[in-house]
Write a protein that holds these residues in place. Sequence first.
Motif, PDB file in Angstrom:
ATOM      1  N   PRO A   1      -8.111  -5.132  51.829  1.00  0.00           N
ATOM      2  CA  PRO A   1      -8.247  -6.519  52.298  1.00  0.00           C
ATOM      3  C   PRO A   1      -9.428  -7.277  51.673  1.00  0.00           C
ATOM      4  N   PHE A   2      -9.809  -6.858  50.464  1.00  0.00           N
ATOM      5  CA  PHE A   2     -10.879  -7.545  49.720  1.00  0.00           C
ATOM      6  C   PHE A   2     -10.501  -7.575  48.234  1.00  0.00           C
ATOM      7  N   SER A   3     -11.280  -8.368  47.476  1.00  0.00           N
ATOM      8  CA  SER A   3     -10.967  -8.537  46.047  1.00  0.00           C
ATOM      9  C   SER A   3     -11.045  -7.221  45.284  1.00  0.00           C
TER      10      SER A   3
ATOM     11  N   GLY B   1     -12.276  -4.733  42.392  1.00  0.00           N
ATOM     12  CA  GLY B   1     -13.591  -4.541  41.779  1.00  0.00           C
ATOM     13  C   GLY B   1     -14.726  -4.411  42.766  1.00  0.00           C
ATOM     14  N   GLY B   2     -14.428  -4.497  44.062  1.00  0.00           N
ATOM     15  CA  GLY B   2     -15.482  -4.359  45.066  1.00  0.00           C
ATOM     16  C   GLY B   2     -15.528  -2.947  45.627  1.00  0.00           C
ATOM     17  N   PRO B   3     -16.385  -2.695  46.582  1.00  0.00           N
ATOM     18  CA  PRO B   3     -16.563  -1.351  47.127  1.00  0.00           C
ATOM     19  C   PRO B   3     -15.333  -0.799  47.841  1.00  0.00           C
ATOM     20  N   THR B   4     -14.641  -1.646  48.586  1.00  0.00           N
ATOM     21  CA  THR B   4     -13.447  -1.134  49.283  1.00  0.00           C
ATOM     22  C   THR B   4     -12.378  -0.762  48.268  1.00  0.00           C
ATOM     23  N   ASP B   5     -12.243  -1.597  47.260  1.00  0.00           N
ATOM     24  CA  ASP B   5     -11.270  -1.360  46.184  1.00  0.00           C
ATOM     25  C   ASP B   5     -11.598  -0.057  45.453  1.00  0.00           C
ATOM     26  N   THR B   6     -12.870   0.187  45.230  1.00  0.00           N
ATOM     27  CA  THR B   6     -13.308   1.406  44.530  1.00  0.00           C
ATOM     28  C   THR B   6     -12.908   2.653  45.319  1.00  0.00           C
TER      29      THR B   6
ATOM     30  N   LYS C   1     -14.392 -13.656  48.439  1.00  0.00           N
ATOM     31  CA  LYS C   1     -13.255 -12.889  48.947  1.00  0.00           C
ATOM     32  C   LYS C   1     -13.502 -11.380  48.816  1.00  0.00           C
ATOM     33  N   GLY C   2     -14.665 -11.056  48.313  1.00  0.00           N
ATOM     34  CA  GLY C   2     -15.050  -9.650  48.201  1.00  0.00           C
ATOM     35  C   GLY C   2     -16.419  -9.586  47.548  1.00  0.00           C
ATOM     36  N   THR C   3     -17.108  -8.453  47.694  1.00  0.00           N
ATOM     37  CA  THR C   3     -18.440  -8.397  47.075  1.00  0.00           C
ATOM     38  C   THR C   3     -18.359  -8.015  45.602  1.00  0.00           C
ATOM     39  N   GLY C   4     -17.130  -7.788  45.112  1.00  0.00           N
ATOM     40  CA  GLY C   4     -16.968  -7.675  43.654  1.00  0.00           C
ATOM     41  C   GLY C   4     -17.328  -8.986  42.987  1.00  0.00           C
ATOM     42  N   PRO C   5     -16.617 -10.083  43.305  1.00  0.00           N
ATOM     43  CA  PRO C   5     -17.003 -11.388  42.731  1.00  0.00           C
ATOM     44  C   PRO C   5     -18.407 -11.835  43.152  1.00  0.00           C
TER      45      PRO C   5
ATOM     46  N   HIS D   1      -9.263   0.051  55.172  1.00  0.00           N
ATOM     47  CA  HIS D   1     -10.202  -0.961  55.650  1.00  0.00           C
ATOM     48  C   HIS D   1     -11.464  -0.263  56.154  1.00  0.00           C
ATOM     49  N   HIS D   2     -12.482  -1.061  56.434  1.00  0.00           N
ATOM     50  CA  HIS D   2     -13.731  -0.441  56.832  1.00  0.00           C
ATOM     51  C   HIS D   2     -14.180  -0.930  58.213  1.00  0.00           C
ATOM     52  N   ILE D   3     -15.470  -0.926  58.425  1.00  0.00           N
ATOM     53  CA  ILE D   3     -16.059  -1.248  59.737  1.00  0.00           C
ATOM     54  C   ILE D   3     -15.593  -2.614  60.241  1.00  0.00           C
TER      55      ILE D   3
ATOM     56  N   ASN E   1     -21.975 -12.967  50.963  1.00  0.00           N
ATOM     57  CA  ASN E   1     -21.204 -11.980  51.729  1.00  0.00           C
ATOM     58  C   ASN E   1     -19.725 -12.161  51.409  1.00  0.00           C
ATOM     59  N   ALA E   2     -18.903 -11.339  52.036  1.00  0.00           N
ATOM     60  CA  ALA E   2     -17.453 -11.410  51.766  1.00  0.00           C
ATOM     61  C   ALA E   2     -16.701 -11.982  52.956  1.00  0.00           C
ATOM     62  N   GLY E   3     -17.378 -12.899  53.662  1.00  0.00           N
ATOM     63  CA  GLY E   3     -16.693 -13.586  54.750  1.00  0.00           C
ATOM     64  C   GLY E   3     -16.978 -12.940  56.098  1.00  0.00           C
TER      65      GLY E   3
ATOM     66  N   ASP F   1     -25.046  -4.950  50.300  1.00  0.00           N
ATOM     67  CA  ASP F   1     -23.738  -4.456  49.891  1.00  0.00           C
ATOM     68  C   ASP F   1     -23.766  -2.940  49.744  1.00  0.00           C
ATOM     69  N   GLN F   2     -22.582  -2.360  49.674  1.00  0.00           N
ATOM     70  CA  GLN F   2     -22.423  -0.917  49.701  1.00  0.00           C
ATOM     71  C   GLN F   2     -22.787  -0.264  48.370  1.00  0.00           C
ATOM     72  N   THR F   3     -23.296   0.934  48.447  1.00  0.00           N
ATOM     73  CA  THR F   3     -23.707   1.636  47.223  1.00  0.00           C
ATOM     74  C   THR F   3     -22.526   1.827  46.270  1.00  0.00           C
TER      75      THR F   3
ATOM     76  N   GLY G   1     -16.717 -10.859  59.111  1.00  0.00           N
ATOM     77  CA  GLY G   1     -15.921  -9.642  59.338  1.00  0.00           C
ATOM     78  C   GLY G   1     -16.154  -8.628  58.248  1.00  0.00           C
ATOM     79  N   ALA G   2     -16.769  -9.085  57.140  1.00  0.00           N
ATOM     80  CA  ALA G   2     -17.062  -8.155  56.047  1.00  0.00           C
ATOM     81  C   ALA G   2     -18.297  -7.329  56.394  1.00  0.00           C
ATOM     82  N   ALA G   3     -18.445  -6.188  55.745  1.00  0.00           N
ATOM     83  CA  ALA G   3     -19.630  -5.344  55.972  1.00  0.00           C
ATOM     84  C   ALA G   3     -20.887  -6.076  55.501  1.00  0.00           C
ATOM     85  N   SER G   4     -20.741  -6.800  54.395  1.00  0.00           N
ATOM     86  CA  SER G   4     -21.885  -7.556  53.871  1.00  0.00           C
ATOM     87  C   SER G   4     -22.286  -8.659  54.856  1.00  0.00           C
ATOM     88  N   HIS G   5     -21.310  -9.204  55.554  1.00  0.00           N
ATOM     89  CA  HIS G   5     -21.598 -10.217  56.578  1.00  0.00           C
ATOM     90  C   HIS G   5     -22.346  -9.578  57.747  1.00  0.00           C
TER      91      HIS G   5
HETATM   92  C1  MLT Z   1     -15.504  -5.465  49.419  1.00  0.00           C
HETATM   93  O1  MLT Z   1     -14.798  -4.484  49.200  1.00  0.00           O
HETATM   94  O2  MLT Z   1     -15.478  -6.511  48.779  1.00  0.00           O
HETATM   95  C2  MLT Z   1     -16.503  -5.354  50.523  1.00  0.00           C
HETATM   96  O3  MLT Z   1     -16.177  -4.299  51.389  1.00  0.00           O
HETATM   97  C3  MLT Z   1     -16.616  -6.627  51.237  1.00  0.00           C
HETATM   98  C4  MLT Z   1     -17.530  -6.414  52.423  1.00  0.00           C
HETATM   99  O4  MLT Z   1     -17.047  -5.822  53.387  1.00  0.00           O
HETATM  100  O5  MLT Z   1     -18.692  -6.774  52.309  1.00  0.00           O
END
Ligand code: MLT
Length: 324
Positions: A35-37, A39-44, A183-187, A91-93, A155-157, A202-204, A159-163
């Motif tokens: 549910p994120f862009s 290239g970001g941490p969730t995508d990874t 839309k994600g912490t990738g962009p 999905h995450h937290i 942040n990524a909106g 943001d996530q490691t 509800g995001a972890a970065s938020h």
């Molecule tokens: C992401 O994958 O873009 C991040 O998980 C977004 C976020 O939760 O900060």
Amino acid sequence: MRFSTLAVTAFALALGSAPALAENFPSRPVTMVVPFSAGGPTDTVARLVAQSMSQTLGQQVIVENVGGAGGTIGAGRVAKADPDGYTILLHHIGQATSATLYRKLAYDPKTDFAPIGLVTDVPMTIVAKKDFPAKDLKELVAYVKANPDKVTLANAGVGAASHLCGMLFMQALQTPLTTVPYKGTGPAMNDLVGGQVDLMCDQTTNTTGQIKGGAVKAYAVTTPTRVASLPDLPTTREAGLPGVEVAVWHGLYAPKGTPDAVVTKLNAALKVALKDATVKQRFAELGTEPVAEARATPKALGDFVGTEIDRWRPLIQAAGVYAD
Ligand code: MLT
């Protein structure tokens, strides 16, 4: 006449042939919604797990990025998907925090999903553009407090972890900042590296490479202990900001009503992925590790979503942060 998969599934279930559905599962590719862009941490995390699950299931597990609204658009897509196991959600937290942050959420995070299992807990890092005028967390806090109108926080909106981490950071400093949602912490990371935005938590799994490459400045990790792959980075507690502690857990879900036998097959493939050497090595390089097998179960994830909703609700309510 073309019957929807849902109709066929419902008909098959009515005839009691769910076992037949499960027996042949999967007979075609599975979609894993992130549910994120890209290239970001969730995508990874998702692409590493999906690659291994593809091998185990004998069908492609294809990652589809459905970003927006802090992950709730993608999660809503899966909540409403046919309960046949061919659409799953990583999905995450945010699956827990959104229950409080969104007063009109289109789904119930606790009841509209069939949990498959927990995946990994990822530390977060407080990072800044590389020319940010602070050499350590103490100086960062002082600068932010003295210049709140000058500092932007990505942040990524909602509800995001970065938020969530950004909310804890602003609460700890008692200093509201201008936030810039992506839309994600990738962009978002692209803009941090480019200097278009000042700070991010943001996530490691997204920041490790940029930190080691010197493309961003890192100040602390948000876990009680230091991260082995970033040994020189102090914890927020060590650096004098104990109120900013969060690890981003990730779970895998199917829609409510997915046959138990299908969930069991997906869970078995997840457990293989969490023991996969490539997954473990890449996770370690990115500052994280697979969860213990006892947590990679439908019950463990289902129970955890409930306890995490209860844990974060008062903090979010105290912050007065909502998204309608
Ligand atoms: C992401 O994958 O873009 C991040 O998980 C977004 C976020 O939760 O900060």
